[in-house]
Design an enzyme around this catalytic site. Sequence first.
Site, short mmCIF file in Angstrom:
data_model
loop_
_atom_site.label_atom_id
_atom_site.label_comp_id
_atom_site.label_asym_id
_atom_site.label_seq_id
_atom_site.Cartn_x
_atom_site.Cartn_y
_atom_site.Cartn_z
N LYS A 1 26.99 4.50 -6.00
CA LYS A 1 27.62 5.63 -5.32
C LYS A 1 27.16 6.89 -6.05
CE LYS A 1 31.86 7.22 -3.17
NZ LYS A 1 31.74 8.64 -3.49
N ASP B 1 37.45 15.79 -10.02
CA ASP B 1 37.60 14.87 -8.89
C ASP B 1 38.75 13.91 -9.07
OD1 ASP B 1 34.14 14.36 -7.92
OD2 ASP B 1 35.45 16.11 -7.96
N CYS C 1 23.60 30.17 -39.76
CA CYS C 1 23.96 30.40 -41.15
C CYS C 1 22.70 30.76 -41.89
CB CYS C 1 24.57 29.12 -41.72
SG CYS C 1 24.64 29.14 -43.51
N GLU D 1 21.89 10.89 -0.14
CA GLU D 1 22.54 11.80 -1.06
C GLU D 1 21.49 12.69 -1.73
OE1 GLU D 1 25.74 11.21 -0.96
OE2 GLU D 1 26.69 12.04 -2.76
N LYS E 1 28.61 -3.01 0.92
CA LYS E 1 28.51 -2.97 2.38
C LYS E 1 28.22 -4.38 2.89
CE LYS E 1 26.69 1.74 2.22
NZ LYS E 1 25.51 2.61 2.28
S1 IVH Z 1 27.73 5.16 2.80
C1 IVH Z 1 29.92 4.87 6.61
N1 IVH Z 1 26.53 4.82 0.52
O1 IVH Z 1 30.04 8.84 -0.73
C2 IVH Z 1 29.45 4.94 5.23
N2 IVH Z 1 27.86 6.76 0.79
O2 IVH Z 1 32.72 8.76 1.29
C3 IVH Z 1 29.01 6.29 4.87
N3 IVH Z 1 27.85 8.24 -1.18
O3 IVH Z 1 30.05 11.60 0.98
C4 IVH Z 1 28.63 6.51 3.46
N4 IVH Z 1 26.49 7.03 -2.40
O4 IVH Z 1 27.79 11.16 0.25
C5 IVH Z 1 27.34 5.61 1.23
N5 IVH Z 1 25.34 4.39 -1.44
C6 IVH Z 1 26.15 5.18 -0.72
C7 IVH Z 1 26.66 6.38 -1.23
C8 IVH Z 1 27.53 7.14 -0.45
C9 IVH Z 1 27.22 8.13 -2.34
C10 IVH Z 1 28.76 9.34 -0.81
C11 IVH Z 1 28.45 9.95 0.50
C12 IVH Z 1 29.78 10.25 1.11
C13 IVH Z 1 30.75 9.49 0.28
C14 IVH Z 1 31.42 8.45 1.13
#
Ligand code: IVH
Length: 729
Positions: A133, A45, A483, A220, A347
């Site tokens: 995340k 990634d 071994c 997720e 957020k």
């Molecule tokens: S929010 C508008 N919260 O990260 C906001 N995404 O680019 C939409 N992801 O593919 C996503 N953990 O699968 C959000 N706590 C989290 C997250 C999360 C993982 C992933 C999600 C998406 C990517 C966002």
Amino acid sequence: MVTKDMFGEPSDPPASAADRVAALRDELHKHAHSYYVLDEPTVPDAEYDRLFQELQALEAQHPELASPDSPTRRVGGKPLSQFASVRHAVPMLSIRTETDTEASGAQNFDTRVRKELGLAESEPPVEYVAELKFDGLAINLRYEDGVLVQAATRGDGEVGEDVTQNIRTIRQIPLRIAAPTLIASRTSLPPGGAELARGGPSRRSPSDISVPPVLEVRGEVYMRRDDFESLNEKQREKIAQGAKGEKTFVNPRNAAAGAVRQLDPAIAARRPLSFFAYGLGEVTPKEQGGPDFESHFQMLLTLKSWGFPVAALTQTAQGASELIAFHQKIGKERDQLPYDIDGVVYKVNSLALQKKLGFVTREPRWAVAHKYPAQEQMTTVLAIDVQVGRTGKLTPVAKLAPVFVGGVTVTNATLHNEDEARRKDVRIGDTVVVRRAGDVIPEVVSVLAEKRVRDAPQFTMPHTCPVCGSDAVREEGEADYRCTGGLFCGAQRKEAILHYAHRRAVEIEGLGDKLVEQLVDANVIRTLPDLYRLGLTALAGLDRMADKSANNLLEALERSKSTTLPRFLFGLGIRHVGEATAKELARHFGKLDAVMDATEEQLLEVSDVGPIVAKSIRTFFDQPHNREVVEQLRACGVHWTEGEPAARAPRPLSGKTFVITGTLPTLSRDQAKDMVEAAGGKVAGSVSKKTDYVVAGTEAGSKLTKAQELGVAVIDEAALLVMLAAPAA
Ligand code: IVH
């Protein structure tokens, strides 16, 4: 920034920029296809992100190079054709990523938010929700009247794939939303923000909010690290046993994605998946009786009360400083988490403020992802070594050009075993992807075959131990080489001594883990006989060794010299020779020399000893070093009373040939085979005129038919057990 010429007019982009943009798009398209469509990532990634960011930067500098088909305009890849397509009622967006240094990622975000909202410096901090995340794949779960009716992947953000069948197999995902469970409501914020685990603040108790007719929950799907490790362990076993078409998975995300996008839901069901909710898609509007959430956090608490898993580490945070603190705290805990995360997400908590902030192209202005060092990186293989573990297991290890991965510098990565090393075809000089996540040993997950520069030879496992030179053998059906110089091998020294000194073996009272560690590390003891050469002076030199304990140990050593043959045999630590087998060997042969010189055939006559055990005993005593250690132990005064060989009792199944087929009610076929062989019988793979008995279980197929055709006696498990128990004819 647009490049401008000396008169302030935009100039043509340099040819090199256009070329680079084209090349980057091409490469990113290929990687995205491999990643999203084929589930076979070609680069880590972090590498993908680097290329993506380079393209983003170039496109920003040269707007005239913009193109609607650039990977930067897309959220993901195309859905596979086999699954039905699902158009998302509300697009599934991505979030902007901050990869900056720790403080500035959160700081930049907060500064942008405050600026957009027109907040003066004197005004109070903005309230955020800080989340993890998760490194899995995004899923939209659609509930109608509280029932799960559809689950879809993100796909390209607009159109995903219908994976309802597979998602239904995830136990953490409610199929029907249960009556809300009560969560204590809170009216004021506890100091330092509210954590989801503690219930958090809310003006209205979430349990007051009823489930709307239409509810899309987003989150997720992921695989826990322990589930991933055991899944791969199982895969490696299957491969070792010769299963075709099986492979190990590169990382938990890949395994999760593969399971979700598995066309056969039965296979998906066997893959252990988990889920965390973090947002909403389409929801019945409040005008039509839908929920009227004030904040993101309140929404999460409500989802939790409805039975969705929401990560307990989710919390509110006031302003940039608390976001920074969260980033640091989670950064420290990351390795101990049971699942992979690649960063945290911030957020804006108030939904009114979220609305005010809105979106830029496909990304909300109210959210940002703040990453951690990647858990996968590319590096090159400098050499392939073979390491020997405490129990004699040989593991091929790639020596790497140092690489910073998962927060530490890695120079070694495991290749697990011969099959894995072969399957991945890792060679010296190769560019490889290395993964390090949590406390798990770093591993080479794949080779970038197209980057191979010179034709280094394929890796082969050595057939001798790199530490002591004894034979290394791989038993049938096993993945590892071992071994066989257990008594002599430097790598196995500590284990061998501990085993010999065990209460049920030769028994040396007071010689435990710590002391063995000390004695071996101080080089006072190299092999077992050195134990009997220990004197007070050597012991006195050790840390924390009082005269009294030294004397006690010497006395215990003296006592241990007088032992029994079964204890001594068991104490040698021969693979597959446990206490019971040691006793049988002693009873059967009477004398140590007879055991040491017995052929495999002769060993097979011992009850309890099958072909694997016989071979293991033979190999052990074939190692000159092991024999030497035994001689030295005897010379040091270790002794026992030897007996006469037991009268050779004929065994109940001597001379009989069996074929075992179908599923037996209590025994596995392997167990039945071992028992027949231990009783002197032979087990063949196919039925012929020479077969004496076919042991048939349920679903016995062609072998049973063949037996009936040839008139071979067919018996069941119960009859076999009777024959095994009977005295020899
Ligand atoms: S929010 C508008 N919260 O990260 C906001 N995404 O680019 C939409 N992801 O593919 C996503 N953990 O699968 C959000 N706590 C989290 C997250 C999360 C993982 C992933 C999600 C998406 C990517 C966002």
